[in-house]
Design a protein around this motif. Structure first.
Motif, short mmCIF file in Angstrom:
data_model
loop_
_atom_site.label_atom_id
_atom_site.label_comp_id
_atom_site.label_asym_id
_atom_site.label_seq_id
_atom_site.Cartn_x
_atom_site.Cartn_y
_atom_site.Cartn_z
N SER A 283 25.90 8.89 -35.79
CA SER A 283 25.29 8.82 -34.44
C SER A 283 23.63 9.24 -34.62
O SER A 283 22.68 8.40 -33.99
CB SER A 283 25.72 10.09 -33.63
OG SER A 283 27.24 9.91 -33.23
N LEU B 15 32.21 10.85 -28.64
CA LEU B 15 31.10 10.45 -29.65
C LEU B 15 31.49 8.91 -30.19
O LEU B 15 30.40 8.22 -30.50
CB LEU B 15 31.08 11.27 -30.77
CG LEU B 15 29.90 11.37 -31.71
CD1 LEU B 15 28.71 11.32 -31.03
CD2 LEU B 15 29.83 12.38 -32.64
N VAL C 241 28.77 5.92 -29.71
CA VAL C 241 28.13 5.24 -30.76
C VAL C 241 28.55 3.63 -30.61
O VAL C 241 27.59 2.84 -30.76
CB VAL C 241 28.90 5.30 -32.20
CG1 VAL C 241 28.44 4.69 -33.34
CG2 VAL C 241 28.46 6.79 -32.76
#
Length: 181
Positions: A80, A105, A109
């Motif tokens: 990330s 997350l 991404v």
């Protein structure tokens, strides 16, 4: 064009053929993994290969050093950060990203990379191979402009992966990359 490729040492003598093979694999596939034992020169080849093809990617080359990473959460945080995602708190970016739910997350991404034309280099995947394979399965599916160059002692086992063996620094392997799976 943004890039964060580490500075390489001088041009490795006798590696032009290997660099040509890696360059060919990068333009014909979306995931190329340089495989070989520790000390074989995978990182040095990846640095040189990424520098050679940098101009082919509108959004540049992003480098993620996975050597210090030993779990899936830190893998996601490191990738990330490499692609420009930052936390929105007073904590450092990696600290903030590690505290996010994994699914959120991965989604962030994927969203970040979806419209980009980028080479992502993941160096030293061997510590987190299963997590890398899972993450790459997700981001390669949702990000048509993404190409990945990985280094690992062993193949990652991701569909479409092309492996280029690195026997030792400067060795002439004399064979083409293995075809995609």
């Amino acid at each position: 064009m943004a890039s964060n490729i580490p500075e390489g040492t001088t041009s490795p003598a006798g590696l032009e053929r290997e660099l040509d093979r890696i360059g060919h694999a990068l333009v014909t596939g979306r995931l190329t993994t340089l495989t070989g034992t520790c000390g074989a020169g995978r990182t040095r080849l990846a640095i040189r290969a990424a520098g050679r093809v940098r101009s082919l990617y509108r959004d540049g080359v992003r480098w993620a050093d996975l050597a210090p990473v030993h779990d899936a959460d830190m893998l996601l945080a490191t990738v990330s950060e490499a692609v420009g995602l930052r936390g929105h708190t007073r904590r450092t970016p990696v600290e903030a990203l590690v505290r996010m739910p994994v699914e959120s997350l991965v989604e962030m991404v994927c969203e970040r990379l979806a419209g980009m034309h980028l080479l992502l280099v993941l160096d030293s995947c061997e510590h987190v191979r299963p997590a890398c394979a899972h993450l790459l399965g997700e981001i390669l599916t949702t990000s048509p402009g993404l190409t990945v160059l990985a280094t690992s002692e062993h193949p990652l086992g991701v569909r479409g992966e092309q492996c280029v063996g690195v026997l030792e620094a400067g060795a002439d392997l004399g064979s083409a990359p293995r075809p995609p799976r």
